[in-house]
Motif scaffolding. Structure first.
Motif: not given
Length: 203
Positions: A22-24, A84-93, A96-103, A105-110
């Motif tokens: 889903l992230i991909a 679970y929420i921080p862990v899932t966000i870390a996995i998602t980050a 997304l980084y490996l897939l070169q999707f720009h984001f 840290f501020k957006e992840a925190l929000i």
């Protein structure tokens, strides 16, 4: 109580395998999606899906027959979300980084803060809703939000402009600290409300 938190992860292990594809999909085909939206959708998956799964499986009857108090059952739900929420966000980050999707840290925190706020709003409501009506309630809430939010935004536009000016005058540290404190208070209030509702609920 840790076993109650682990239960959600064990039960949903098959569904969790769906998160990476889903992230991909979001990263590859969803360039128009905001990173905040992607983080928020993925991070609330485990807490919300765990509740819906328990409701469909009638797990409340089983949980109340085990040596756990109702306070502990609700606490496990809220503490699990904090984990679970921080862990899932870390996995998602990472994905997304490996897939070169720009984001940023501020957006992840929000997104993390929005996800905790979403949990704070929905958990007490879900405990109030009778079993079998959760899906209907979510659809009604979504439709009502689509209809009402633009109208409310227009009605309060003048006040929102003043609020934007106030927020713009604050430093980022003050803004994030104040938001975190406010979110903590809302989360604790939600936790208390859910505990009261669940203790009075009949099964």
């Amino acid at each position: 109580m840790l076993n109650l938190i682990r239960k959600d992860l064990i039960i949903q292990k098959k569904q969790l395998l769906m998160l990476l594809p889903l992230i991909a999909i979001f990263a590859i085909f969803g360039e128009s999606f905001s990173p905040i939206f992607i983080f928020s959708i993925i991070s609330v998956f485990i807490p919300m899906n765990a509740y819906i799964y328990d409701e469909q499986a009638g797990a409340d009857f089983l949980l109340n027959s085990l040596p756990y108090t109702r306070k502990e059952i609700v606490a496990a739900r809220y503490l699990g979300s904090i984990f679970y929420i921080p862990v899932t966000i870390a996995i998602t980050a990472g994905a997304l980084y490996l897939l070169q999707f720009h984001f940023t840290f501020k957006e992840a925190l929000i997104a993390a803060m929005l996800s905790l706020l979403t949990v704070s709003i929905f958990f007490p409501l879900l405990y109030l809703i009778k079993p079998g009506y959760i899906g209907v309630a979510v659809i009604i809430g979504f439709v009502a939000g689509v209809i009402l939010i633009p109208r409310l935004a227009g009605f309060f536009s003048e006040y929102l402009m003043e609020l934007n000016e106030l927020l713009a005058s604050l430093t980022q540290v003050t803004l994030y600290t104040g938001s975190a404190v406010l979110l903590l208070l809302v989360y604790l209030f939600s936790w208390g409300a859910s505990t009261i509702v669940y203790q009075r609920k009949k099964f």
